[in-house]
Design an enzyme around this catalytic site. Structure first.
Site, PDB file in Angstrom:
ATOM      1  N   THR A 187      -0.983 -12.306 -27.422  1.00 58.35           N
ATOM      2  CA  THR A 187      -1.108 -12.192 -28.684  1.00 58.35           C
ATOM      3  C   THR A 187       0.040 -12.548 -29.609  1.00 58.35           C
ATOM      4  OG1 THR A 187      -2.777 -10.353 -28.597  1.00 58.35           O
ATOM      5  CG2 THR A 187      -1.678 -10.322 -30.524  1.00 58.35           C
ATOM      6  N   ASP A 218      -7.507  -4.581 -32.363  1.00 57.49           N
ATOM      7  CA  ASP A 218      -6.500  -4.164 -33.398  1.00 57.49           C
ATOM      8  C   ASP A 218      -6.114  -5.023 -34.281  1.00 57.49           C
ATOM      9  OD1 ASP A 218      -5.259  -4.633 -30.869  1.00 57.49           O
ATOM     10  OD2 ASP A 218      -3.502  -4.412 -32.350  1.00 57.49           O
ATOM     11  N   GLY A 238      -0.794  -5.286 -27.563  1.00 65.54           N
ATOM     12  CA  GLY A 238      -1.312  -4.295 -26.549  1.00 65.54           C
ATOM     13  C   GLY A 238      -2.598  -3.970 -26.364  1.00 65.54           C
ATOM     14  N   GLY A 240      -5.633  -3.030 -27.574  1.00 64.09           N
ATOM     15  CA  GLY A 240      -6.147  -2.691 -28.962  1.00 64.09           C
ATOM     16  C   GLY A 240      -6.869  -1.175 -28.900  1.00 64.09           C
TER      17      GLY A 240
HETATM   18  N1  ASP Z   1      -4.104  -6.045 -29.116  1.00 63.28           N
HETATM   19  C1  ASP Z   1      -4.668  -7.289 -28.655  1.00 63.28           C
HETATM   20  C2  ASP Z   1      -6.376  -6.896 -28.311  1.00 63.28           C
HETATM   21  O1  ASP Z   1      -6.489  -5.458 -27.953  1.00 63.28           O
HETATM   22  C3  ASP Z   1      -4.273  -7.701 -27.128  1.00 63.28           C
HETATM   23  C4  ASP Z   1      -2.808  -7.962 -27.007  1.00 63.28           C
HETATM   24  O2  ASP Z   1      -2.049  -7.656 -28.148  1.00 63.28           O
HETATM   25  O3  ASP Z   1      -2.443  -8.551 -26.183  1.00 63.28           O
HETATM   26  O4  ASP Z   1      -7.296  -7.720 -28.353  1.00 63.28           O
END
Ligand code: ASP
Length: 316
Positions: A187, A218, A238, A240
Site C-alpha cells: 500500500t 482502512d 497494514g 485494514g
Molecule cells: N491497509 C491495507 C488494507 O487493509 C493493506 C496494506 O496496507 O498493505 O487493504
C-alpha cells in the site's frame, strides 16, 4: 517550511525486493517534491508515481481479490478537514486522483463501487485493465491452496462448493491470509507540509490479496488509514481491519494532543497495543516533525525536508 514523507507499505518485504522498492520510493519522492509548493499536489504526484510504477499494491500494481479482480481504494485529507475517498474502483490507474476529485467536485466524502467507477469515467479518467502478471501468479497459487482446503473440510452440501461467495470459504480464507504475512505490503501513502502551512495526507491501495469482493480497506476511511487535521497528517498501512477498529490515524492526532509527547513517541504509543505484525504508519505534524512506526517486520518509507539536501530512504 516544506516537508514530504512517503511509505510503500508495511509487512515483511523480502530482501530481494528492497532495491526495486527503494527505487520506486525515490522516484515518488522526486515526483512529489517537484510539486511541494502545494501540499495536496505533492501528495497526489508522489502517490501517482507509485500507482503507475506497478511496484506497489496500488494502481497498476494492485493485488487481486477472491474472484481474481482488482478493487482499489484511496483517500486524500487536508488540514482543514476536506476529504475525498473512493472504494472498489476497478479500472482506473490513479485512484488517488479520483479521490481528490471527490473532495474538490462533489458534496460527498466517499464514493464506492460502480458509482465510483462511473464518476471516474465521467471525469475522463481512461478505463484501464489492471491484471499485473506477478499478482496473477500469487493469486492462482493461493487460490489453489484455498480450494484444496475448502474441498478437504467442506461440508459438501453446496451446489457449487468452489463458489468463493459461499460461507465455508470464510474461515479458511482467514487462516490462509494469516499464514502468509508476505501478502501484506505495498500500500502507498504520503503526507506533505507546504510553505503556507497546508498539511495533506493520502493513501492508495489494492487492499489485501484474496479479500472478499466488496471488502473496504482502512486506506479510504478518514480517521483510520488516512487522516489530517490542523495538527498532524497520517497515512497507515497494514491489516485494514485492525487499523479501522483502532481508528489509527485519528488516534495518532488525539495522542499527540493529549500527551504532549513528540510525534515519534506518540506514534509508538499508539502502535504498542496493536496485535503484532498488523500495522505501520507515517506522520508529519504542522511543526514539520516526522514520525513513523511499525509492529511489522518492515516499513518502506522515505522523507525529505527543505533543510536537508539528501533524501532518506529506509526499509526499517
Ligand atoms: N491497509 C491495507 C488494507 O487493509 C493493506 C496494506 O496496507 O498493505 O487493504
Amino acid at each position: 517550511m516544506q516537508r514530504l514523507i512517503l511509505h510503500g507499505g508495511a509487512g515483511s518485504i523480502p530482501p530481494s525486493r528492497h532495491p526495486e522498492v527503494e527505487r520506486g520510493l525515490r522516484a515518488a519522492l522526486e515526483a512529489g517534491w517537484s510539486r511541494i509548493d502545494h501540499a495536496t499536489d505533492a501528495v497526489e504526484a508522489a502517490i501517482q508515481s507509485m500507482e503507475a510504477s506497478g511496484l506497489f499494491d496500488a494502481g497498476l500494481g494492485s493485488v487481486l481479490n477472491l474472484q481474481g479482480r482488482v478493487e482499489m481504494d484511496a483517500a486524500l485529507m487536508t488540514h482543514d478537514l476536506q476529504v475525498g475517498a473512493v472504494a472498489g474502483l476497478t479500472r482506473t490507474a490513479h485512484p488517488i486522483s479520483v479521490a481528490r476529485q471527490v473532495m474538490e467536485q462533489t458534496p460527498h466524502v466517499l464514493l464506492a463501487g460502480p458509482g465510483a467507477d462511473r464518476f471516474a469515467r465521467a471525469l475522463g479518467f481512461p478505463p484501464v485493465r489492471i491484471r499485473p502478471p506477478r499478482r496473477v501468479a500469487v493469486y492462482q497459487d493461493l487460490r489453489r491452496k484455498l480450494e484444496a482446503s475448502v474441498r478437504s473440510r467442506g461440508k459438501g452440501n453446496s451446489r457449487d462448493p468452489m463458489d468463493p461467495a459461499r460461507p465455508e470459504w470464510w474461515p479458511r480464507l482467514q487462516a490462509l491470509v494469516a499464514a502468509h504475512p508476505e501478502l501484506l505490503h505495498g500500500t502507498v501513502g504520503a503526507v506533505a507540509l507546504d510553505a503556507k502551512g497546508r498539511l495533506t495526507a493520502g493513501t492508495s491501495t489494492g487492499g489485501i490479496t484474496l479479500k472478499m469482493e466488496g471488502r473496504v480497506s482502512d486506506s479510504c476511511l478518514p480517521g483510520c488509514g488516512t487522516y489530517a487535521d490542523p495538527t498532524v497528517g497520517v497515512s497507515c498501512t497494514g491489516t485494514g481491519e485492525v487499523i479501522i477498529r483502532h481508528t489509527l490515524g485519528r488516534a495518532v492526532a488525539e495522542t499527540l494532543r493529549a500527551s504532549g509527547l513528540p510525534l515519534d513517541r506518540a506514534v509508538r504509543r499508539v502502535i504498542r497495543p496493536l496485535p503484532r505484525g498488523t500495522a505501520g504508519l507515517i506522520a508529519l505534524d504542522r511543526k514539520g516533525r516526522f514520525g513513523w512506526g511499525r509492529n511489522t517486520e518492515n516499513l518502506a518509507f522515505t522523507f525529505r525536508s527543505d533543510r536537508t539536501t539528501t533524501p532518506v530512504v529506509r526499509m526499517a
